[in-house]
Design a protein around this motif. Structure first.
Motif, PDB file in Angstrom:
ATOM      1  N   LYS A 149      -6.327  13.498  -0.057  1.00 28.92           N
ATOM      2  CA  LYS A 149      -6.596  13.605  -1.488  1.00 28.92           C
ATOM      3  C   LYS A 149      -5.326  13.937  -2.256  1.00 28.92           C
ATOM      4  O   LYS A 149      -5.073  13.393  -3.342  1.00 28.92           O
ATOM      5  CB  LYS A 149      -7.659  14.671  -1.744  1.00 28.92           C
ATOM      6  N   GLY A 150      -4.507  14.821  -1.694  1.00 26.52           N
ATOM      7  CA  GLY A 150      -3.268  15.184  -2.359  1.00 26.52           C
ATOM      8  C   GLY A 150      -2.295  14.026  -2.443  1.00 26.52           C
ATOM      9  O   GLY A 150      -1.674  13.791  -3.488  1.00 26.52           O
ATOM     10  N   LEU A 174      -0.473  13.337  -6.095  1.00 28.20           N
ATOM     11  CA  LEU A 174       0.918  12.911  -6.209  1.00 28.20           C
ATOM     12  C   LEU A 174       1.036  11.615  -6.996  1.00 28.20           C
ATOM     13  O   LEU A 174       0.276  10.673  -6.798  1.00 28.20           O
ATOM     14  CB  LEU A 174       1.534  12.729  -4.825  1.00 28.20           C
ATOM     15  N   ARG A 175       2.006  11.588  -7.903  1.00 26.68           N
ATOM     16  CA  ARG A 175       2.311  10.404  -8.698  1.00 26.68           C
ATOM     17  C   ARG A 175       3.655   9.836  -8.233  1.00 26.68           C
ATOM     18  O   ARG A 175       4.342  10.406  -7.413  1.00 26.68           O
ATOM     19  CB  ARG A 175       2.363  10.758 -10.191  1.00 26.68           C
ATOM     20  N   PHE A 176       4.035   8.713  -8.826  1.00 24.43           N
ATOM     21  CA  PHE A 176       5.299   8.092  -8.467  1.00 24.43           C
ATOM     22  C   PHE A 176       6.451   8.754  -9.223  1.00 24.43           C
ATOM     23  O   PHE A 176       6.359   9.010 -10.422  1.00 24.43           O
ATOM     24  CB  PHE A 176       5.264   6.588  -8.759  1.00 24.43           C
ATOM     25  N   TRP A 177       7.526   9.009  -8.510  1.00 24.36           N
ATOM     26  CA  TRP A 177       8.704   9.651  -9.069  1.00 24.36           C
ATOM     27  C   TRP A 177       9.566   8.637  -9.806  1.00 24.36           C
ATOM     28  O   TRP A 177       9.678   7.475  -9.391  1.00 24.36           O
ATOM     29  CB  TRP A 177       9.500  10.281  -7.929  1.00 24.36           C
ATOM     30  N   ARG A 178      10.161   9.065 -10.920  1.00 24.03           N
ATOM     31  CA  ARG A 178      11.056   8.205 -11.692  1.00 24.03           C
ATOM     32  C   ARG A 178      12.483   8.699 -11.556  1.00 24.03           C
ATOM     33  O   ARG A 178      12.753   9.891 -11.718  1.00 24.03           O
ATOM     34  CB  ARG A 178      10.647   8.184 -13.178  1.00 24.03           C
ATOM     35  N   TYR A 230      17.413  16.806 -11.627  1.00 20.58           N
ATOM     36  CA  TYR A 230      16.064  17.315 -11.380  1.00 20.58           C
ATOM     37  C   TYR A 230      15.157  17.156 -12.596  1.00 20.58           C
ATOM     38  O   TYR A 230      14.058  17.710 -12.623  1.00 20.58           O
ATOM     39  CB  TYR A 230      16.122  18.797 -10.988  1.00 20.58           C
ATOM     40  N   ALA A 231      15.589  16.396 -13.587  1.00 19.40           N
ATOM     41  CA  ALA A 231      14.827  16.289 -14.841  1.00 19.40           C
ATOM     42  C   ALA A 231      13.452  15.657 -14.636  1.00 19.40           C
ATOM     43  O   ALA A 231      12.514  15.957 -15.378  1.00 19.40           O
ATOM     44  CB  ALA A 231      15.628  15.495 -15.869  1.00 19.40           C
ATOM     45  N   THR A 232      13.332  14.788 -13.668  1.00 22.56           N
ATOM     46  CA  THR A 232      12.056  14.088 -13.440  1.00 22.56           C
ATOM     47  C   THR A 232      11.355  14.586 -12.177  1.00 22.56           C
ATOM     48  O   THR A 232      10.408  13.947 -11.709  1.00 22.56           O
ATOM     49  CB  THR A 232      12.298  12.572 -13.320  1.00 22.56           C
ATOM     50  N   THR A 233      11.792  15.695 -11.609  1.00 25.93           N
ATOM     51  CA  THR A 233      11.211  16.230 -10.380  1.00 25.93           C
ATOM     52  C   THR A 233      10.169  17.295 -10.707  1.00 25.93           C
ATOM     53  O   THR A 233      10.489  18.325 -11.306  1.00 25.93           O
ATOM     54  CB  THR A 233      12.307  16.846  -9.490  1.00 25.93           C
ATOM     55  N   PHE A 234       8.917  17.026 -10.323  1.00 22.16           N
ATOM     56  CA  PHE A 234       7.810  17.953 -10.577  1.00 22.16           C
ATOM     57  C   PHE A 234       6.969  18.099  -9.314  1.00 22.16           C
ATOM     58  O   PHE A 234       7.109  17.319  -8.361  1.00 22.16           O
ATOM     59  CB  PHE A 234       6.946  17.456 -11.744  1.00 22.16           C
ATOM     60  N   ASP A 235       6.061  19.062  -9.336  1.00 24.80           N
ATOM     61  CA  ASP A 235       5.234  19.289  -8.148  1.00 24.80           C
ATOM     62  C   ASP A 235       4.258  18.155  -7.893  1.00 24.80           C
ATOM     63  O   ASP A 235       3.740  18.024  -6.781  1.00 24.80           O
ATOM     64  CB  ASP A 235       4.480  20.619  -8.263  1.00 24.80           C
ATOM     65  N   ASN A 236       3.988  17.334  -8.914  1.00 27.48           N
ATOM     66  CA  ASN A 236       3.027  16.245  -8.723  1.00 27.48           C
ATOM     67  C   ASN A 236       3.698  14.905  -8.401  1.00 27.48           C
ATOM     68  O   ASN A 236       3.038  13.868  -8.406  1.00 27.48           O
ATOM     69  CB  ASN A 236       2.126  16.100  -9.947  1.00 27.48           C
ATOM     70  N   ASN A 237       5.022  14.918  -8.133  1.00 27.37           N
ATOM     71  CA  ASN A 237       5.657  13.671  -7.712  1.00 27.37           C
ATOM     72  C   ASN A 237       6.716  13.872  -6.627  1.00 27.37           C
ATOM     73  O   ASN A 237       7.315  12.900  -6.161  1.00 27.37           O
ATOM     74  CB  ASN A 237       6.283  12.932  -8.902  1.00 27.37           C
ATOM     75  N   THR A 238       6.951  15.112  -6.214  1.00 31.27           N
ATOM     76  CA  THR A 238       7.993  15.393  -5.222  1.00 31.27           C
ATOM     77  C   THR A 238       7.499  16.431  -4.221  1.00 31.27           C
ATOM     78  O   THR A 238       6.906  17.440  -4.616  1.00 31.27           O
ATOM     79  CB  THR A 238       9.275  15.906  -5.899  1.00 31.27           C
ATOM     80  N   ILE A 284       0.871  -1.177   0.000  1.00 31.33           N
ATOM     81  CA  ILE A 284       0.000   0.000   0.000  1.00 31.33           C
ATOM     82  C   ILE A 284       0.908   1.228   0.000  1.00 31.33           C
ATOM     83  O   ILE A 284       1.735   1.380   0.898  1.00 31.33           O
ATOM     84  CB  ILE A 284      -0.941   0.002   1.215  1.00 31.33           C
ATOM     85  N   PRO A 285       0.814   2.106  -0.999  1.00 29.05           N
ATOM     86  CA  PRO A 285       1.791   3.197  -1.139  1.00 29.05           C
ATOM     87  C   PRO A 285       1.630   4.285  -0.094  1.00 29.05           C
ATOM     88  O   PRO A 285       0.525   4.591   0.357  1.00 29.05           O
ATOM     89  CB  PRO A 285       1.494   3.738  -2.541  1.00 29.05           C
ATOM     90  N   THR A 286       2.767   4.874   0.292  1.00 32.16           N
ATOM     91  CA  THR A 286       2.786   6.018   1.203  1.00 32.16           C
ATOM     92  C   THR A 286       3.855   7.003   0.737  1.00 32.16           C
ATOM     93  O   THR A 286       4.607   6.731  -0.199  1.00 32.16           O
ATOM     94  CB  THR A 286       3.088   5.597   2.657  1.00 32.16           C
ATOM     95  N   LEU A 287       3.913   8.125   1.428  1.00 35.88           N
ATOM     96  CA  LEU A 287       4.875   9.189   1.124  1.00 35.88           C
ATOM     97  C   LEU A 287       5.940   9.215   2.216  1.00 35.88           C
ATOM     98  O   LEU A 287       5.608   9.205   3.404  1.00 35.88           O
ATOM     99  CB  LEU A 287       4.143  10.532   1.060  1.00 35.88           C
ATOM    100  N   ALA A 288       7.215   9.235   1.808  1.00 39.33           N
ATOM    101  CA  ALA A 288       8.308   9.262   2.786  1.00 39.33           C
ATOM    102  C   ALA A 288       9.501  10.003   2.209  1.00 39.33           C
ATOM    103  O   ALA A 288       9.635  10.157   0.984  1.00 39.33           O
ATOM    104  CB  ALA A 288       8.705   7.840   3.189  1.00 39.33           C
TER     105      ALA A 288
END
Length: 381
Positions: free
Chosen positions: A128-129, A134-138, A147-155, A92-96
């Motif tokens: 909800k956020g 938030l999506r999964f970071w690559r 920072y090429a894959t760092t966006f507000d919707n994954n970091t 089950i995914p979480t943010l860390a």
């Protein structure tokens, strides 16, 4: 004498009940293997049946607080219960905190150890956020900018900046470092959240990203020492690292069974009750009807206290009662094979009951993936 037909008589209700009990003896444990499958017993059909499963399956909630819950799964095999436990821990995914940029660290804690401590701090925020925005970071590919894959919707960006200095207003006789110095102790609450892009919409006010336990001690410092750290949080799964596990604990135990086979009376009853956790065994007076019933074992003991089973779920199955000779042959201990008592403690991003429902959804998705593969295998072979 007529030859035997070879057919076995159908099992009685007592035999069926005994098959479902793990025997807890003084020095051994018996009947631990699942046996309700086809051809295990002669002339008995134990193929899985959906309607029978529907009749027997139950979920009973015993405690349901926001971050701690306890419930029973009744009528399932150990493999299913263990699948839920493993999903709760790892799927089950979480943010860390995932990446730590140490700009300066002159504390006594090494950079690697400090980064590891930061990663294990549980955080919470707007549901909800975290779950929808938030999506999964690559991880950037070789040759890409870091920072090429760092966006507000994954970091999610965090900062920890603190410097230890002398407190000029400290009491003259104080020996407490927290009074003598500013920032002598750095806590999780000292970590600050910096919204990026559209994150303000989901993570503001009470929904802001913050440590679930603000008083977790991160480091101790003395004057002249400081830390300047930037952290990036990403979504992940517990199978990758324990910091992404949504639970502090997710465990189960089998439902204990206690069967008093012969009367236990008087002082023995009080001693018997002391062999179990409080509330498991109760004391009740022998009734007039019991004392008059022939063969009950209570003849002539009207009004005396007798031991009765009150709440077997509280029992820890310590086997203490089996150590005493006066209870030999008077009690049987066991555990039900198909009754699992689950305990879930959330780390803060999910409510405890939500975690179980999410585990059910995850198991259903796994079954949907497996079903066409099994079908193809049957058609192939």
């Amino acid at each position: 004498m007529a030859p035997s037909s070879g057919k076995r008589q159908p099992p009685t209700a007592k035999e069926l009940a005994e098959r479902n009990i793990v025997g807890i003896n003084k020095e051994t444990v018996t009947n631990t293997v699942s046996n309700d499958y086809p051809e295990n017993y002669a002339n008995e059909e134990h193929a899985w049946d959906k309607e029978e499963f529907r009749r027997n399956f139950k979920v009973q909630w015993h405690e349901n607080q926001q971050y701690e819950s306890q419930f029973s799964l009744v009528g399932v095999d150990a493999s299913i219960a263990n699948a839920f436990r493993r999903i709760l821990i790892a799927e089950i995914p979480t943010l860390a905190i995932d990446i730590v940029y140490v700009n300066n660290n002159t504390s006594v804690i090494q950079d690697e150890v400090l980064a590891h401590r930061l990663g294990l701090i549980p955080f919470t925020g707007g549901k909800k956020g975290i779950r929808e925005f938030l999506r999964f970071w690559r991880k950037p590919a070789e040759g890409e900018d870091s920072y090429a894959t760092t966006f507000d919707n994954n970091t999610v960006s965090l900062k920890l900046v603190a410097k230890c200095t002398h407190n000029k207003d400290a009491p003259p006789n104080s020996k407490d470092p927290r009074e003598l110095y500013h920032n002598a102790h750095i806590y999780a609450k000292d970590i600050t959240f910096e919204p990026l892009g559209g994150q303000d919409k989901f993570f503001s006010g009470e929904d802001a990203i913050r440590p679930f336990h603000p008083d977790i001690l991160i480091a101790k410092m003395r004057p002249g020492q400081e830390v300047d750290i930037e952290m990036h949080m990403h979504k992940g799964y517990g199978w990758d690292h324990a910091k992404w596990s949504p639970v502090a604990t997710a465990s189960y135990r089998l439902m204990p069974t206690i069967t008093i086979t012969k009367p236990i009376l008087g002082a023995d009853a009080e001693k018997f009750a002391g062999c179990f956790m409080p509330g498991v065994i109760g004391l009740e007076p022998v009734t007039r009807q019991e004392a008059r019933a022939e063969g009950s074992g209570y003849e002539g003991h009207e009004g005396e206290p007798k031991a009765v089973v009150k709440d077997p779920m509280r029992d820890t199955v310590s086997r203490e009662a089996l150590r005493h000779s006066e209870f030999e042959g008077k009690v049987k201990l066991g555990r039900r094979k198909d009754h699992f008592i689950f305990s879930i403690e959330s780390t803060g991003q999910w409510d405890s009951d939500e975690l179980f429902l999410e585990a059910v959804r995850a198991l259903k998705r796994k079954c949907q993936v497996l079903k066409p593969q099994v079908t193809n295998m049957v058609y192939t072979y």
